[in-house]
Design a protein around this motif. Structure first.
Motif, PDB file in Angstrom:
ATOM      1  N   GLN A   2       0.792  -1.224   0.000  1.00  0.00           N
ATOM      2  CA  GLN A   2       0.000   0.000   0.000  1.00  0.00           C
ATOM      3  C   GLN A   2       0.829   1.282   0.000  1.00  0.00           C
ATOM      4  OE1 GLN A   2      -0.395  -2.571   2.128  1.00  0.00           O
ATOM      5  NE2 GLN A   2      -2.281  -3.488   1.339  1.00  0.00           N
ATOM      6  N   GLY A   3       2.152   1.171  -0.086  1.00  0.00           N
ATOM      7  CA  GLY A   3       2.941   2.394  -0.163  1.00  0.00           C
ATOM      8  C   GLY A   3       4.431   2.164  -0.083  1.00  0.00           C
ATOM      9  N   TRP A   4       5.184   2.822  -0.955  1.00  0.00           N
ATOM     10  CA  TRP A   4       6.658   2.817  -0.937  1.00  0.00           C
ATOM     11  C   TRP A   4       7.088   4.146  -0.328  1.00  0.00           C
ATOM     12  CZ3 TRP A   4      10.158  -0.861  -3.144  1.00  0.00           C
ATOM     13  CH2 TRP A   4      11.506  -0.471  -3.090  1.00  0.00           C
ATOM     14  N   ARG A   5       7.824   4.098   0.790  1.00  0.00           N
ATOM     15  CA  ARG A   5       8.017   5.302   1.599  1.00  0.00           C
ATOM     16  C   ARG A   5       9.433   5.863   1.625  1.00  0.00           C
ATOM     17  NH1 ARG A   5       2.938   6.306   1.206  1.00  0.00           N
ATOM     18  NH2 ARG A   5       1.546   4.956   2.413  1.00  0.00           N
ATOM     19  N   ILE A   6      10.336   5.344   0.823  1.00  0.00           N
ATOM     20  CA  ILE A   6      11.710   5.841   0.867  1.00  0.00           C
ATOM     21  C   ILE A   6      12.165   6.236  -0.530  1.00  0.00           C
ATOM     22  CG2 ILE A   6      12.567   3.444   0.770  1.00  0.00           C
ATOM     23  CD1 ILE A   6      15.066   4.436   2.279  1.00  0.00           C
ATOM     24  N   GLU A   7      12.754   7.428  -0.640  1.00  0.00           N
ATOM     25  CA  GLU A   7      13.236   7.931  -1.924  1.00  0.00           C
ATOM     26  C   GLU A   7      14.395   7.077  -2.429  1.00  0.00           C
ATOM     27  OE1 GLU A   7      15.115  12.092  -3.728  1.00  0.00           O
ATOM     28  OE2 GLU A   7      15.435  11.540  -1.614  1.00  0.00           O
ATOM     29  N   ILE A   8      14.279   6.606  -3.673  1.00  0.00           N
ATOM     30  CA  ILE A   8      15.372   5.915  -4.376  1.00  0.00           C
ATOM     31  C   ILE A   8      15.628   6.725  -5.652  1.00  0.00           C
ATOM     32  CG2 ILE A   8      16.158   3.788  -5.457  1.00  0.00           C
ATOM     33  CD1 ILE A   8      15.772   3.571  -2.419  1.00  0.00           C
ATOM     34  N   LYS A   9      16.765   7.369  -5.701  1.00  0.00           N
ATOM     35  CA  LYS A   9      17.001   8.352  -6.766  1.00  0.00           C
ATOM     36  C   LYS A   9      17.103   7.717  -8.149  1.00  0.00           C
ATOM     37  CE  LYS A   9      19.030  11.690  -3.603  1.00  0.00           C
ATOM     38  NZ  LYS A   9      20.204  12.502  -3.204  1.00  0.00           N
ATOM     39  N   LYS A  10      17.590   6.493  -8.222  1.00  0.00           N
ATOM     40  CA  LYS A  10      17.703   5.846  -9.529  1.00  0.00           C
ATOM     41  C   LYS A  10      16.336   5.424 -10.071  1.00  0.00           C
ATOM     42  CE  LYS A  10      20.457   2.491 -12.094  1.00  0.00           C
ATOM     43  NZ  LYS A  10      21.592   1.532 -12.055  1.00  0.00           N
ATOM     44  N   TYR A  11      15.359   5.286  -9.185  1.00  0.00           N
ATOM     45  CA  TYR A  11      14.011   4.841  -9.579  1.00  0.00           C
ATOM     46  C   TYR A  11      12.981   5.810  -9.003  1.00  0.00           C
ATOM     47  CZ  TYR A  11      16.457   0.519 -10.783  1.00  0.00           C
ATOM     48  OH  TYR A  11      17.320  -0.417 -11.315  1.00  0.00           O
ATOM     49  N   PRO A  12      12.848   6.997  -9.607  1.00  0.00           N
ATOM     50  CA  PRO A  12      11.992   8.045  -9.028  1.00  0.00           C
ATOM     51  C   PRO A  12      10.506   7.674  -8.968  1.00  0.00           C
ATOM     52  CG  PRO A  12      12.767   8.670 -11.223  1.00  0.00           C
ATOM     53  CD  PRO A  12      13.553   7.462 -10.814  1.00  0.00           C
ATOM     54  N   GLU A  55     -10.672  -2.565  -5.745  1.00  0.00           N
ATOM     55  CA  GLU A  55      -9.419  -2.550  -6.489  1.00  0.00           C
ATOM     56  C   GLU A  55      -9.330  -1.265  -7.299  1.00  0.00           C
ATOM     57  OE1 GLU A  55      -7.114  -5.229  -9.913  1.00  0.00           O
ATOM     58  OE2 GLU A  55      -8.815  -6.060  -8.790  1.00  0.00           O
ATOM     59  N   ASN A  56      -8.177  -0.641  -7.296  1.00  0.00           N
ATOM     60  CA  ASN A  56      -8.006   0.641  -7.975  1.00  0.00           C
ATOM     61  C   ASN A  56      -7.608   0.449  -9.432  1.00  0.00           C
ATOM     62  OD1 ASN A  56      -8.493   2.195  -5.635  1.00  0.00           O
ATOM     63  ND2 ASN A  56      -6.384   1.935  -4.958  1.00  0.00           N
ATOM     64  N   ASP A  57      -8.063   1.394 -10.246  1.00  0.00           N
ATOM     65  CA  ASP A  57      -7.623   1.460 -11.642  1.00  0.00           C
ATOM     66  C   ASP A  57      -6.236   2.099 -11.672  1.00  0.00           C
ATOM     67  OD1 ASP A  57      -7.240   2.759 -14.342  1.00  0.00           O
ATOM     68  OD2 ASP A  57      -9.131   1.727 -14.715  1.00  0.00           O
ATOM     69  N   MET A  89       3.484  -4.510  -4.197  1.00  0.00           N
ATOM     70  CA  MET A  89       2.641  -4.008  -5.278  1.00  0.00           C
ATOM     71  C   MET A  89       2.890  -2.526  -5.544  1.00  0.00           C
ATOM     72  SD  MET A  89      -0.933  -6.054  -4.537  1.00  0.00           S
ATOM     73  CE  MET A  89      -1.788  -5.354  -5.946  1.00  0.00           C
ATOM     74  N   SER A  90       3.322  -1.791  -4.524  1.00  0.00           N
ATOM     75  CA  SER A  90       3.649  -0.374  -4.724  1.00  0.00           C
ATOM     76  C   SER A  90       4.828  -0.221  -5.683  1.00  0.00           C
ATOM     77  CB  SER A  90       3.954   0.289  -3.379  1.00  0.00           C
ATOM     78  OG  SER A  90       5.001  -0.393  -2.704  1.00  0.00           O
ATOM     79  N   ALA A  91       5.799  -1.129  -5.608  1.00  0.00           N
ATOM     80  CA  ALA A  91       6.936  -1.090  -6.537  1.00  0.00           C
ATOM     81  C   ALA A  91       6.508  -1.525  -7.934  1.00  0.00           C
ATOM     82  CB  ALA A  91       8.062  -1.987  -6.029  1.00  0.00           C
ATOM     83  N   ILE A  92       5.673  -2.555  -8.009  1.00  0.00           N
ATOM     84  CA  ILE A  92       5.223  -3.057  -9.306  1.00  0.00           C
ATOM     85  C   ILE A  92       4.311  -2.058  -9.989  1.00  0.00           C
ATOM     86  CG2 ILE A  92       3.870  -4.890 -10.417  1.00  0.00           C
ATOM     87  CD1 ILE A  92       5.011  -6.794  -8.271  1.00  0.00           C
ATOM     88  N   ALA A  93       3.525  -1.301  -9.197  1.00  0.00           N
ATOM     89  CA  ALA A  93       2.702  -0.243  -9.785  1.00  0.00           C
ATOM     90  C   ALA A  93       3.585   0.801 -10.463  1.00  0.00           C
ATOM     91  CB  ALA A  93       1.832   0.404  -8.711  1.00  0.00           C
ATOM     92  N   VAL A 100      -1.466   0.958  -6.987  1.00  0.00           N
ATOM     93  CA  VAL A 100      -1.192   0.770  -5.565  1.00  0.00           C
ATOM     94  C   VAL A 100      -2.523   0.505  -4.870  1.00  0.00           C
ATOM     95  CG1 VAL A 100      -0.291   1.829  -3.466  1.00  0.00           C
ATOM     96  CG2 VAL A 100       0.782   2.325  -5.674  1.00  0.00           C
ATOM     97  N   PRO A 101      -2.667  -0.614  -4.172  1.00  0.00           N
ATOM     98  CA  PRO A 101      -3.953  -0.903  -3.524  1.00  0.00           C
ATOM     99  C   PRO A 101      -4.211   0.025  -2.352  1.00  0.00           C
ATOM    100  CG  PRO A 101      -2.335  -2.573  -2.946  1.00  0.00           C
ATOM    101  CD  PRO A 101      -1.688  -1.692  -3.978  1.00  0.00           C
ATOM    102  N   SER A 102      -5.489   0.288  -2.104  1.00  0.00           N
ATOM    103  CA  SER A 102      -5.875   1.178  -1.006  1.00  0.00           C
ATOM    104  C   SER A 102      -6.183   0.427   0.276  1.00  0.00           C
ATOM    105  CB  SER A 102      -7.106   1.994  -1.409  1.00  0.00           C
ATOM    106  OG  SER A 102      -6.793   2.858  -2.477  1.00  0.00           O
TER     107      SER A 102
END
Length: 780
Positions: free
Chosen positions: A214-224, A246-248, A289-293, A307-309
Motif C-alpha cells: 500500500q505504499g513505498w516510503r523511501i526515496e530511491i534516486k535511480k528509480y523516481p 481494487e483501484n484502476d 505491489m507499490s513497486a510493481i505499480a 497501488v492498492p488502497s
C-alpha cells in the motif's frame, strides 16, 4: 547605649538561631527520604538499593562530563529542567565539592551497562559506553518527580532524586519496536517523538517498515517512480480496510507520502544519539505491489496495476525471480539504502508470498531448471540466498520473517519469528540468531480491551497482561539455542492506525510491558509489582502528552444463564489486580454506588453500569450493558438452515438466552450463516401478545460480515398457518468500523405462540456471498 547594643545583639542572635532552625527544616524537607512505592522505574533495574535521603537539583547544580562527546545526550535531562524548572544545568569539566551530577567513564562496565549512585551531595553515573549513559540519564529522569515532563514552568516543586544505588544491564540485546508507515504514513516529527519514547523505556531497535503493497516510503534516486507512483494511492479511507475496491492504474492517487533520503538521514542520526539502531525493511519478494505499480516489469506478467488502497489476499503480484533485471533493481535499491542505515541489519521481509505466478512464469521455470531447484519454494530460497550474498558483500546481515526458513535459509541470516515461537525454535536449532515477535504477545495492532469500547483493530486480543507474559526464550530450548535468542520486538501494523493519536493509543502502555520483559532479569519480573508501577507511570504519560490506553482498567463482564429459572449471573473483573469496582443497576454510576464483591443475579431487564474507581473517580471506559428479559427468553428454537460450525454461539439457545455478543465476533455469542438465510422459529409455549421483533446483528465488512438485506416476521398460533406481519429492507452503506445494531420490525399487536423470523444475508453482484451474524431475537 550599652544596654541597647546588648539587646540588639540578643535579638540578632535569636534571628540567626531561628534562621538556622528554619534553614535546617527546609533542608530536611528538601532531603526527605523515599519508599520503594515512590520509585516508578520501567523497566525495573537489575539491582537497586534504596537509602535514606535524596539529592536536590537546583539552579546551582552542575553537570560534570567526562568528555565533550557526551554533550549530545545531556538534553535528555537538561531540556526538561529548562522547560519545567526554569533553569539550565551548567555543564562543567571540573568536579565541584558538592551539588553535581557527574557522567563518569568506567571501562569495566559492558556496552549497555551503567551504575548510578545518588547521595545527598552528588549523583554519579558511570558507564563504559554512549548507550549506558543514555540509559542512566533516562533512569535519572524517571526518578525525578513526574512534573519534570511539563512543557511549561512548574512552581513550588522540589526536584528531588531519591538516594539509590543501581547497577543495571539489559537481559537481551534486541529490544525492538516496529512501526508500519506503509499502510498509513507518519511524518518524520512523529517518528522522532516515538524514538524519544523508545529511549525513555530503554528500547534500542527501531524496525522501520518502509515498504509494503500500500505504499513505498523511501526515496530511491535511480528509480523516481517508486515515490512518484508507489508512495500514493486512491483515498478509500471511508471504507473498511479489507472491503476497499481494487483501484484502476489510471485513477488519481493522492493519499500517502514518503521520506526523502535527507529525512531518513536525519531520523537515523536522531536515533543514533539516543542509542537506537534503525533497521529498515525493504520487502521482497511479496508485499511489493507499490513497486510493481511504479515499474510493472518487476512482476512475472508485466501488467499495469495500481497501488492498492486496502487489504490484498492472497498476495500474488510479487517480484519475478526468473528475470535478472529484478535482481539488478533490488541491488540498485539496496545500494542506495545501505549508506543511509549504518547498522548491521537490513530486513528483507520474505513473508506471505503466494507463488502461483511463479508456477506459470516461463522465466521462473527456466530459473528453476537452470539452478536445479525442486520448485517454487526452493526458488524463494534461491532468491533470499542471492540477497544475503549481496548484503554480506556490503557488510550487512540479512534478517527476515520466519517464512525465509522455507526453501532453505541463507547461512548467515537472522530470523524474526512472528507465526508463534516455532520458527524461532527451529532457526535457533539450526544455529541462526533469532528475534522473537509472536502474534500471541507482540502484535500491538490487536485489541487490548473489550472491542465494544476500543477503536477498530485487527480482530484478535493482546491485553497488557499478555504482553507481560512474553518470554523470548523457551524452556524446551537447549543451552546453545538460548544463546541465539537476541531478544524480542513488538510490531504495530498500521492497517487500522490512521492517526498519530491512535498509534500512541495502541503502543502505550503495552510498550512499557515489553520494555520490562526484555530488560529485567526474568526472576525479578512480577505482574502485580509492574501493575502498580505502570499505573503511576500513566500519571507521567499524562504530563508527557501521550495518548495511552486505559483498557487495563476496563471491566470485563462474564454472564451465564439458567434457562430453567430464566435468570442470569454476572461476574466482573478488571485486568489490573486489586481494583475497586463499583456498579449500578438502572441508575447513574457514581462514587456512592455499591462495591462489587459477589456475582450479580438478574431475572428482570436491567441496565448494568460499572467502572473501576480510584481516588473517588472512575478510571478508563465505563461498562454499560443492557440485559433484556423479553417474551422469547428460553423459548425452544427450530432452525430451518443450520448455523455454521465455525460460529455456533452457545448452541440452539443462543438466540434466546439474554446474553449478547460483542464486537469480537469470535467471542462465542454469535451464530453465523454464509450464503443462506437464517430462518428460525421460536415457540413461546403459549399464546402471548406480541408487537415487535428485534434482531441483533453485527457488521464487520472487512471480515465479510454484513448487516442483513431483509427481515420478514411471521406469526402463528398452531405452527402451521403462518401470517406475515412485518418486513423491512435494509440499505447498504460503506462502514469502516465494526458495528452492532438491533433491527426492529414493528407490527400491530396480536396473539401468537410461534414466531418465525427470516433474515436474508446481504448479496452483492459477482460475489460468492457474505456472512450473516445474529446473537439474539427479542420478542416484545
Amino acid at each position: 547605649m550599652k544596654s541597647i547594643c546588648n539587646k540588639l545583639r540578643f535579638r540578632i542572635g535569636i534571628l540567626v538561631l531561628l534562621s538556622a532552625i528554619f534553614m535546617q527544616g527546609c533542608e530536611e524537607t528538601e532531603r526527605r527520604s523515599f519508599t520503594e512505592d515512590d520509585l516508578v522505574l520501567i523497566p525495573k533495574p537489575k539491582n537497586l538499593e534504596l537509602r535514606e535521603g535524596s539529592f536536590s537539583v537546583n539552579s546551582e547544580t552542575k553537570l560534570v562530563l567526562a568528555e565533550d562527546s557526551l554533550q549530545i545526550i545531556t538534553p535528555i535531562i537538561t531540556d526538561l529542567f529548562d522547560q519545567a524548572a526554569g533553569f539550565q544545568l551548567q555543564t562543567v569539566k571540573e568536579t565541584p565539592e558538592e551539588n553535581f551530577i557527574q557522567l563518569k567513564f568506567n571501562s569495566k562496565l559492558g556496552n549497555e551497562a551503567y551504575n548510578l549512585d545518588v547521595s545527598n551531595d552528588q549523583v554519579i553515573l558511570e558507564s563504559g559506553s554512549h548507550l549506558g549513559f543514555v540509559y542512566g540519564l533516562e533512569t535519572i529522569r524517571q526518578l525525578l518527580p513526574k512534573e519534570i515532563e511539563s512543557q511549561s514552568f512548574v512552581d513550588n516543586t522540589n526536584w528531588l532524586i531519591p538516594n539509590v544505588s543501581i547497577s543495571d544491564v539489559p537481559q537481551y540485546s534486541w529490544r525492538g519496536n516496529m512501526l508500519d508507515v506503509s499502510r498509513h504514513f507518519f511524518d518524520k516529527e512523529y517518528i522522532k517523538k516515538h524514538l524519544d519514547r523508545m529511549a525513555f523505556l530503554k528500547l534500542n531497535t527501531f524496525h522501520f517498515h518502509l515498504i509494503d503493497d500500500q505504499g513505498w516510503r523511501i526515496e530511491i534516486k535511480k528509480y523516481p517512480k517508486l515515490t512518484e507512483v508507489g508512495a500514493f494511492r486512491v483515498d478509500q479511507e471511508d471504507k473498511h480496510w479489507n472491503a476497499r475496491a481494487e483501484n484502476d492504474s489510471n485513477a488519481e492517487a493522492t493519499f500517502g507520502g514518503f521520506y526523502t533520503q535527507e529525512e531518513i538521514k536525519e531520523i537515523v542520526a536522531y536515533a543514533s544519539d539516543l542509542g537506537i539502531r534503525v533497521v529498515p525493511e525493504i520487502e521482497m519478494p511479496a508485499h511489493v505491489m507499490s513497486a510493481i505499480a511504479a515499474y510493472p516489469w518487476l512482476s512475472c506478467t508485466g501488467e499495469a496495476i495500481a497501488v492498492p488502497s486496502g487489504g490484498v489476499w492472497p498476495i500474488t503480484s510479487i517480484y519475478c525471480p526468473g528475470k535478472e533485471t529484478t535482481f539488478e533493481f533490488l541491488e540498485d535499491v539496496l545500494t542506495e539504502v545501505i549508506p543511509l542505515f549504518p547498522g548491521e541489519y537490513i530486513h528483507v521481509g520474505g513473508d506471505e508470498a503466494t507463488k502461483t505466478n511463479w508456477e506459470s512464469c516461463p522465466d521462473c521455470q527456466r530459473r528453476i531448471r537452470e539452478e536445479g531447484l525442486s520448485g517454487v519454494e526452493e526458488l524463494q530460497g534461491y532468491f533470499m540466498q542471492r540477497m544475503e550474498n549481496f548484503l554480506a558483500e556490503n557488510d550487512r546481515t540479512l534478517i527476515g520473517w520466519d517464512e525465509i526458513l522455507e526453501g532453505g535459509l541463507p547461512e548467515e541470516a537472522t530470523v524474526m519469528s512472528w507465526r508463534g515461537f516455532e520458527g524461532g525454535w527451529e532457526a535457533s536449532k539450526e544455529g541462526h540468531d533469532v528475534v522473537m515477535t509472536p502474534t500471541s504477545h507482540m502484535y500491538f495492532d490487536y485489541y487490548q480491551g473489550n472491542p465494544d469500547n476500543e477503536p477498530i483493530a485487527f480482530n484478535a486480543f493482546t491485553p497488557l497482561s499478555q504482553v507481560y507474559k512474553f518470554r523470548p526464550v523457551l524452556d524446551s530450548m537447549s543451552t546453545a539455542q538460548k544463546e541465539h535468542i537476541l531478544g524480542g520486538q513488538a510490531n504495530l501494523w498500521a492497517e487500522y492506525i490512521p492517526t498519530e493519536e491512535q498509534s500512541e493509543y495502541m503502543l502505550f502502555p503495552r510498550l512499557t510491558a515489553l520494555s520490562e520483559v526484555v530488560w529485567t532479569p526474568e526472576e525479578k519480573l512480577d505482574w502485580n509489582a509492574y501493575a502498580r508501577r505502570v499505573q503511576k507511570m500513566m500519571e507521567r504519560f499524562d504530563i508527557m502528552g501521550i495518548n495511552y490506553a486505559k483498557s487495563a482498567y476496563a471491566i470485563t463482564p462474564s454472564s451465564k444463564i439458567n434457562l430453567d429459572s430464566k435468570s442470569i449471573e454476572i461476574t466482573m473483573e478488571a485486568e489490573f489486580p486489586d481494583q475497586q469496582i463499583r456498579y449500578a443497576l438502572n441508575e447513574e454510576l457514581n462514587n456512592n454506588s455499591p462495591v462489587y464483591e459477589n456475582p450479580i443475579s438478574l431475572d428482570t431487564s436491567a441496565i448494568l453500569k460499572a467502572a473501576v474507581f480510584k481516588n473517588g473517580q472512575p478510571m478508563g471506559t465505563k461498562l454499560e450493558k443492557e440485559f433484556v428479559f423479553h417474551k422469547g427468553v428460553a423459548s425452544e428454537v427450530d432452525y430451518k438452515n443450520e448455523f455454521s460450525d465455525r460460529y455456533k454461539g452457545s448452541g440452539e439457545t443462543t438466540l434466546v438466552d439474554v446474553l449478547r455478543g460483542s464486537k469480537n465476533f469470535h467471542d462465542g455469542r454469535w451464530q453465523g450463516w454464509i450464503r443462506r438465510p437464517a430462518v428460525v422459529t421460536l415457540d413461546l409455549e403459549e399464546n402471548k401478545s406480541v408487537q415487535d421483533i428485534k434482531v441483533g446483528t453485527i457488521e464487520h465488512q472487512g471480515a465479510g460480515i454484513y448487516f442483513p438485506q431483509n427481515i420478514i416476521v411471521e406469526v402463528s398460533t398452531d405452527n402451521s398457518d403462518f401470517r406475515k406481519v412485518g418486513e423491512m429492507d435494509i440499505d447498504f452503506e460503506n462502514n469502516p468500523e465494526s458495528l452492532i445494531k438491533d433491527f426492529s420490525v414493528d407490527f400491530e399487536e396480536q396473539e401468537a405462540r410461534y414466531i418465525r423470523v427470516s433474515v436474508e444475508p446481504r448479496s452483492f453482484s459477482g460475489r460468492r456471498g457474505s456472512w450473516l451474524f445474529i446473537d439474539e431475537i427479542l420478542v416484545n
